[in-house]
Scaffold this motif. Structure first.
Motif, PDB file in Angstrom:
ATOM      1  N   ASP A 198      55.810  70.643  71.070  1.00 39.93           N
ATOM      2  CA  ASP A 198      57.284  70.156  69.998  1.00 39.93           C
ATOM      3  C   ASP A 198      57.220  68.959  69.818  1.00 39.93           C
ATOM      4  N   TYR A 199      57.528  67.992  70.792  1.00 42.15           N
ATOM      5  CA  TYR A 199      56.897  66.830  71.634  1.00 42.15           C
ATOM      6  C   TYR A 199      55.133  66.429  70.912  1.00 42.15           C
ATOM      7  N   ARG A 200      54.137  66.840  70.595  1.00 37.72           N
ATOM      8  CA  ARG A 200      53.293  66.621  69.530  1.00 37.72           C
ATOM      9  C   ARG A 200      54.138  65.739  67.973  1.00 37.72           C
ATOM     10  N   ASP A 201      54.429  67.195  67.923  1.00 37.53           N
ATOM     11  CA  ASP A 201      54.865  67.327  66.374  1.00 37.53           C
ATOM     12  C   ASP A 201      55.769  66.330  66.189  1.00 37.53           C
ATOM     13  N   TYR A 202      56.801  65.412  66.949  1.00 41.47           N
ATOM     14  CA  TYR A 202      57.270  64.650  66.524  1.00 41.47           C
ATOM     15  C   TYR A 202      57.087  63.876  66.799  1.00 41.47           C
ATOM     16  N   PHE A 203      56.128  62.936  67.123  1.00 40.86           N
ATOM     17  CA  PHE A 203      54.946  62.044  67.411  1.00 40.86           C
ATOM     18  C   PHE A 203      54.536  61.767  65.675  1.00 40.86           C
ATOM     19  N   LEU A 204      54.131  63.442  65.854  1.00 41.11           N
ATOM     20  CA  LEU A 204      53.525  63.546  64.051  1.00 41.11           C
ATOM     21  C   LEU A 204      54.519  63.123  63.069  1.00 41.11           C
ATOM     22  N   ARG A 205      55.558  63.634  62.551  1.00 40.33           N
ATOM     23  CA  ARG A 205      56.853  63.254  62.312  1.00 40.33           C
ATOM     24  C   ARG A 205      56.880  61.718  62.202  1.00 40.33           C
ATOM     25  N   GLN A 206      56.679  61.369  63.350  1.00 34.15           N
ATOM     26  CA  GLN A 206      57.063  59.762  62.955  1.00 34.15           C
ATOM     27  C   GLN A 206      56.068  59.158  62.483  1.00 34.15           C
ATOM     28  N   ALA A 207      54.574  59.182  63.145  1.00 32.61           N
ATOM     29  CA  ALA A 207      53.168  58.964  62.406  1.00 32.61           C
ATOM     30  C   ALA A 207      53.998  58.124  60.955  1.00 32.61           C
ATOM     31  N   GLN A 208      54.627  59.808  60.374  1.00 33.92           N
ATOM     32  CA  GLN A 208      54.444  59.936  59.131  1.00 33.92           C
ATOM     33  C   GLN A 208      55.362  59.166  58.110  1.00 33.92           C
ATOM     34  N   GLU A 209      56.147  59.083  58.922  1.00 27.40           N
ATOM     35  CA  GLU A 209      57.656  58.151  58.399  1.00 27.40           C
ATOM     36  C   GLU A 209      57.114  56.397  58.408  1.00 27.40           C
ATOM     37  N   ALA A 210      56.322  56.546  59.526  1.00 29.08           N
ATOM     38  CA  ALA A 210      55.631  55.038  60.143  1.00 29.08           C
ATOM     39  C   ALA A 210      55.311  55.131  58.665  1.00 29.08           C
ATOM     40  N   SER A 211      54.112  55.598  57.997  1.00 32.50           N
ATOM     41  CA  SER A 211      53.208  55.352  56.635  1.00 32.50           C
ATOM     42  C   SER A 211      53.814  55.088  55.783  1.00 32.50           C
ATOM     43  N   LEU A 212      55.383  55.442  56.240  1.00 32.89           N
ATOM     44  CA  LEU A 212      55.822  55.077  54.451  1.00 32.89           C
ATOM     45  C   LEU A 212      57.441  53.709  55.189  1.00 32.89           C
ATOM     46  N   GLY A 213      57.145  52.948  55.586  1.00 35.02           N
ATOM     47  CA  GLY A 213      57.297  51.562  56.313  1.00 35.02           C
ATOM     48  C   GLY A 213      58.187  51.718  57.461  1.00 35.02           C
ATOM     49  N   PHE A 214      58.498  52.732  57.521  1.00 36.38           N
ATOM     50  CA  PHE A 214      60.042  53.034  58.877  1.00 36.38           C
ATOM     51  C   PHE A 214      59.342  53.117  60.320  1.00 36.38           C
ATOM     52  N   GLY A 215      60.017  52.286  61.144  1.00 38.81           N
ATOM     53  CA  GLY A 215      59.678  52.462  62.867  1.00 38.81           C
ATOM     54  C   GLY A 215      58.005  51.399  63.087  1.00 38.81           C
ATOM     55  N   LEU A 216      58.497  51.903  64.142  1.00 37.04           N
ATOM     56  CA  LEU A 216      56.594  51.725  64.402  1.00 37.04           C
ATOM     57  C   LEU A 216      55.539  51.658  63.284  1.00 37.04           C
ATOM     58  N   ASP A 217      54.430  51.073  64.229  1.00 37.08           N
ATOM     59  CA  ASP A 217      52.631  51.476  63.858  1.00 37.08           C
ATOM     60  C   ASP A 217      52.379  52.614  63.665  1.00 37.08           C
ATOM     61  N   ALA A 218      52.078  53.667  62.318  1.00 38.56           N
ATOM     62  CA  ALA A 218      51.712  54.552  61.754  1.00 38.56           C
ATOM     63  C   ALA A 218      50.837  55.624  63.768  1.00 38.56           C
ATOM     64  N   GLN A 219      49.715  54.339  63.558  1.00 39.35           N
ATOM     65  CA  GLN A 219      48.633  54.523  64.820  1.00 39.35           C
ATOM     66  C   GLN A 219      49.344  54.165  65.865  1.00 39.35           C
ATOM     67  N   TYR A 220      50.144  53.849  66.543  1.00 47.73           N
ATOM     68  CA  TYR A 220      50.692  53.951  67.448  1.00 47.73           C
ATOM     69  C   TYR A 220      51.297  55.176  67.725  1.00 47.73           C
ATOM     70  N   TRP A 221      52.578  56.250  66.359  1.00 51.30           N
ATOM     71  CA  TRP A 221      52.718  57.509  66.641  1.00 51.30           C
ATOM     72  C   TRP A 221      51.583  58.879  66.397  1.00 51.30           C
ATOM     73  N   SER A 222      50.537  58.184  66.229  1.00 55.13           N
ATOM     74  CA  SER A 222      48.952  59.241  65.911  1.00 55.13           C
ATOM     75  C   SER A 222      48.537  59.413  67.322  1.00 55.13           C
ATOM     76  N   GLY A 223      48.790  58.008  68.396  1.00 58.97           N
ATOM     77  CA  GLY A 223      47.986  57.814  69.406  1.00 58.97           C
ATOM     78  C   GLY A 223      48.971  58.490  70.890  1.00 58.97           C
TER      79      GLY A 223
END
Length: 66
Positions: A24-49
């Motif tokens: 669940d924690y991993r999936d949360y970060f993956l969702r954050q990465a998807q949102e970041a790729s749309l220009g929200f929040g931190l860089d997508a690479q950060y969340w993917s990492g």
């Protein structure tokens, strides 16, 4: 970086709960990465990492159980 060694006496249910929580924690970060790729929040690479780090922990936990 400091390493921590954990010894956890878990029954089967607790072990499943732990691995499910890590997923669940991993999936949360993956969702954050998807949102970041749309220009929200931190860089997508950060969340993917972060998702990759959690997946490594989950893999270590699963391998230790075998």
């Amino acid at each position: 970086m400091k390493h921590h060694i954990l010894t956890l006496p878990l029954n089967d249910d607790q072990f499943r709960d732990l691995t499910n929580a890590l997923e669940d924690y991993r999936d949360y970060f993956l969702r954050q990465a998807q949102e970041a790729s749309l220009g929200f929040g931190l860089d997508a690479q950060y969340w993917s990492g972060r998702a990759e780090e959690i997946e490594k922990i989950r893999t270590m936990v699963l391998e230790e159980r075998e």
